[in-house]
Design an enzyme around this catalytic site. Structure first.
Site, PDB file in Angstrom:
ATOM      1  CG  ASP A   1       5.240  -5.001 -13.895  1.00 56.22           C
ATOM      2  OD1 ASP A   1       4.825  -5.003 -12.711  1.00 56.22           O
ATOM      3  OD2 ASP A   1       6.438  -4.906 -14.180  1.00 56.22           O
TER       4      ASP A   1
HETATM    5  C1  BGC Z   1       7.555  -4.885 -10.869  1.00 56.48           C
HETATM    6  C2  BGC Z   1       6.995  -6.282 -10.825  1.00 56.48           C
HETATM    7  C3  BGC Z   1       6.412  -6.541  -9.464  1.00 56.48           C
HETATM    8  C4  BGC Z   1       5.323  -5.499  -9.210  1.00 56.48           C
HETATM    9  C5  BGC Z   1       4.620  -5.677  -7.873  1.00 56.48           C
HETATM   10  C6  BGC Z   1       6.553  -3.830 -10.407  1.00 56.48           C
HETATM   11  O1  BGC Z   1       7.196  -2.626 -10.182  1.00 56.48           O
HETATM   12  O2  BGC Z   1       8.002  -4.579 -12.159  1.00 56.48           O
HETATM   13  O3  BGC Z   1       8.014  -7.199 -11.113  1.00 56.48           O
HETATM   14  O4  BGC Z   1       5.936  -7.838  -9.357  1.00 56.48           O
HETATM   15  O5  BGC Z   1       5.910  -4.217  -9.226  1.00 56.48           O
HETATM   16  O6  BGC Z   1       5.430  -5.316  -6.825  1.00 56.48           O
END
Ligand code: BGC
Length: 806
Positions: free
Chosen positions: A732
């Site tokens: 993530d």
């Molecule tokens: C989130 C993810 C997301 C990523 C990209 C993170 O803050 O937890 O689910 O895909 O950002 O935006």
């Protein structure tokens, strides 16, 4: 606004600007007011209708055409279409609120009242906050008796809409304005239902909230939950209110009488760690086993505008698969769809089992009055198995079926399901021999079930088994061999695609720097290598890689539509998708999303979000599907299959146990191996086995002390080893710096690569440093350092995704 309040807001606004500046929200968004993809509007409406759950209906709905509706609640205009954050930040071309939807549908509304709300909303504009400081609700217009009485002169029919926001990086709270109604909302409900004979209460929410007040409302009441239905919300809801469409959604979560009734209530939201003391007894598994009386609306429940009867036909077991047939007949006077649900009850045995576990479900096609449909449930017996993490059965680390009778229950929801068949097992059966993986390091007490002398199932507590494995030696025994490096031989990735060369031959040519670059994305979000506003780009992030034919691969959020600066369709939230119980419909929706991705330049969709709804207050429940792993896994698999029909890929997330937003980058989810396998990983397992996703995203949090992006046991032992996953695993966004406890010389990117997590996304640190951080190659070739084989393994997983693009 008081000075302190003002200062606080100014502070958060500037923090928000910095956060957004580092992400992709700089610059202009495109504008449009027509559909982005042909046919999407109708499909979105269909999904929103099939995911809308009717929980109560005292003959209120549908409204008849000659009735005039008085609509109360500011959300009629300031509708919550989706949650906030990466899972909702879609540049939708348009959004239809309830009032516009009713007008489009030709429903007669009380225009004077609508004008009063319109003026009030203009004077009290919705403040959508900044990242992580989103509102949880919007201040309501206070009502007085005079206004309501005046409105009631138009007709007997009222609609009251209550709205709740939901968002990433912000937890819901067990307080007024979040889980509970505000005083103004209570007053609105009481006034309207006291005065109007018929009221439809509509909850425009992202997840479960308190509905215990429903019993105290006067008059005839309907309770309808359209959740947050995306950009077509208003049109879909209006067609349900008018009766043109039927709400055929069924609950994917339990609505309990009080927040404290949820078994995780006491062990949720803590900053450092949470012991998952309820163990496998999540959601209805808990309520049906121990606290039936605490439920208002059970899992799987939902009404329609017609009635159905379910009847069992026959069942048998052959080669480890149970086939159970039933028929569903529409006994009402309107056409409609029903969801037939099949639950099982395993014998309590030594391990203790929930009284009900969903083992299969089927949604019928639309049935005319009097029409019937045959339904066939297929249940692999593994769905009846339990994981023995303690060795109580004599088979530690195995999936077993204990001896005894397995009851099968058929019904329209978990509570009304009736026993229709029994499968008897004369002796214990070991279905899978596995190894101990990711067990908690520290003991805590967990809930268990046992049979009391009077034959009833009662609760008991026992200590969770703790870890006994030596991870260091397991990892060392499985290090991949290196491919001898050859230097550039002029092989291009196209040559691998055409079959002229192997991927190993291609990878052998790559320099250490090129290999390093493949195991991380471009440095920041909104990479210039991809469509404007992208979440990140990986693959061909160096000119020398692009010269070898490695394309840059663009990843975009997410679960509710494509998050770019270009306009994209805003989809209903995860809670809606799961409430449809309709895999085919979800698959067709995401096939269309796939074509939209092709058009907009997205290769990888950063979704579905599929963490289990452990607790109703999790801020991101809106993105996720359900408290049940089967429904979660099946819904996620449908999303993945849909996107893949056009040759692009999805990225199920967050692997695993991202069950709260509080301190999400540091909190430790401490959970028994049994609960991990039966509940929190099970949805992922189903999704991986049924739809073979090409990407998976790890979670921000720790799981039994180890961050998702450093978790060898989850990513390598279970995901790749046990389930046969062969795709790309990405972090993530960004990761936490740390040294490996087993290999102290490895830190950060080397620690991650050793865990088998292929790709750091995005590739820099949050401050946009435009050089690799050096942690991957620092120990390459040194004693106890990272090995070439490990880096090549990750690089090849990433190249496999790049191959899809050429
Ligand atoms: C989130 C993810 C997301 C990523 C990209 C993170 O803050 O937890 O689910 O895909 O950002 O935006």
């Amino acid at each position: 606004m008081k000075f302190k309040e003002k200062a606080k807001r100014m502070f958060f606004n500037s923090v928000g600007k910095v956060v957004n500046g580092l992400s992709q929200n700089e610059g202009d968004y495109e504008k449009s007011n027509g559909p982005v993809t042909e046919g999407m509007d109708k499909l979105l409406q269909k999904v929103a209708c099939e995911g809308t759950v009717l929980l109560k209906n005292d003959g209120v709905l549908p409204f008849s055409a000659d009735e005039t509706i008085s609509v109360f609640g500011r959300v009629q205009l300031d509708w919550f279409y989706v949650g906030y954050g990466s899972g909702g930040d879609v540049n939708a071309p348009y959004r239809v609120n309830l009032i516009d939807g009713l007008k489009n549908e030709g429903v007669r509304i009380n225009d004077e009242l609508a004008a009063i709300y319109s003026a009030w909303c203009e004077d009290h504009p919705a403040d959508h906050g900044v990242w992580g400081k989103w509102p949880r609700y919007l201040e309501e217009m206070p009502l007085d008796e005079g206004l309501v009485t005046e409105a009631a002169r138009y007709s007997d029919c009222a609609v009251v809409v209550i709205g709740r926001a939901a968002g990433e990086d912000l937890e819901n709270i067990a307080e007024k304005g979040s889980y509970f109604l505000t005083d103004d909302e209570k007053e609105m409900l009481t006034l309207v239902t006291d005065i109007f004979p018929k009221t439809a209460v509509i909850l425009n929410i992202g997840g479960v909230m308190d509905v215990s007040w429903i019993a105290s409302l006067k008059g005839r009441i309907a309770l309808l939950i359209p959740w947050q239905g995306g950009m077509e919300s208003g049109d879909a809801l209006a067609s349900i209110l008018s009766g043109k469409e039927e709400p055929s959604g069924r609950l994917a979560d339990t609505f309990a009488k009080s927040y404290a009734d949820y078994p995780s209530a006491a062990d949720f939201g803590k900053k450092d760690f949470n012991n998952y003391t309820e163990d496998i007894f999540v959601g209805y598994r808990f309520f049906e086993t121990f606290r039936k009386e605490a439920v208002i609306y059970p899992f799987g429940y939902g009404l329609g505008y017609t009635d159905f009867e379910l009847s069992f036909t026959e069942a048998n077991e052959k080669n480890g698969v149970i086939t159970l047939r039933a028929s569903v007949i529409n006994t009402g006077t309107r056409a409609g769809k029903e969801t037939a649900e099949l639950y099982a009850e395993a014998p309590q045995g030594l391990l203790g089992k929930p009284s009900r576990v969903l083992v299969s479900f089927a949604k019928t096609k639309e049935l005319a009055p009097g029409e019937s449909a045959d339904v066939t449930f297929t249940v692999p017996i593994e769905r009846l198995a339990s994981y023995d993490d303690s060795g109580k059965t004599g088979h530690k680390s195995c999936y077993v079926m204990e001896k005894g009778s397995y009851g099968f229950f058929l019904g329209k929801n978990v509570r009304d399901a009736k026993k229709v068949w029994e499968y008897k097992l004369p002796r214990i059966k070991v279905l899978q021999k596995l190894g101990e993986v990711s067990a908690p390091k520290k003991a805590f007490s967990r809930l268990a079930a046992k049979t009391a002398p009077n034959g009833c199932t009662v609760n008991a507590y026992e200590s969770v088994p703790t870890a006994t494995t030596d991870l260091r030696s397991i990892i060392l025994a499985h290090l991949p061999a290196a491919i001898p490096q050859t230097g550039d031989r002029g092989i291009r990735l196209e040559d691998v695609k055409s079959g002229q060369n192997t991927l190993n031959e291609f990878a052998a040519q790559l320099s250490n720097d090129e290999l390093e670059a493949l195991t991380r994305g471009d440095y920041a979000m909104n990479s210039p290598l991809g469509a404007s506003g992208n979440g990140g780009v990986f693959g061909g992030v160096l000119p020398s890689l692009r010269e070898k034919g490695v394309p840059p691969v663009t990843a975009t959020d997410g679960p509710s539509g494509i998050r770019l600066r270009a306009c994209a369709s805003l989809l209903p939230i995860g809670a809606v998708l799961a409430s449809t119980w309709n895999e085919k419909l979800i698959e067709s929706l995401y096939a269309l999303v796939g074509t939209e991705m092709q058009k907009l330049g997205s290769d990888v969709l950063l979704g579905p979000g599929m963490n289990i709804h452990r607790n109703p207050l999790c801020g991101r429940n809106f993105e996720y599907f359900s408290e049940d792993p089967l429904l979660t896994g099946k819904t996620a698999a449908a999303v993945v299959r849909g996107v893949e029909t056009v040759g692009l890929s999805a990225c199920p997330k967050h692997f695993a146990c991202n069950n709260q937003e509080t301190n999400r980058n540091h909190t430790d989810s401490r959970v028994s191996e049994r609960a991990l396998r039966e509940i929190y990983l099970k949805g992922f397992e189903i999704c991986v086995k049924e739809s073979e996703p090409k990407n998976i995203m790890t979670s921000y949090n720790k799981i039994n002390g180890v961050w998702g992006h450093y978790n060898y046991e989850l990513c390598t032992t279970i995901l790749r080893g046990e389930w046969g996953y062969s795709g790309n695993i990405m972090t993530d966004w960004w990761m936490q710096k740390s040294a490996s406890p087993e290999f102290p010389k490895l830190s950060d990117n080397a620690y991650r690569v050793r865990a088998g997590v292929d790709l750091l996304m995005p590739g820099g640190d949050r401050m946009k440093k435009k050089v690799p951080d050096g942690t991957l190659l620092k120990t390459l070739g040194r004693p106890d350092g990272i090995t070439l084989g490990e880096i090549q393994r990750c690089a090849k997983d990433v190249l496999t995704i790049c191959l899809e693009k050429i």
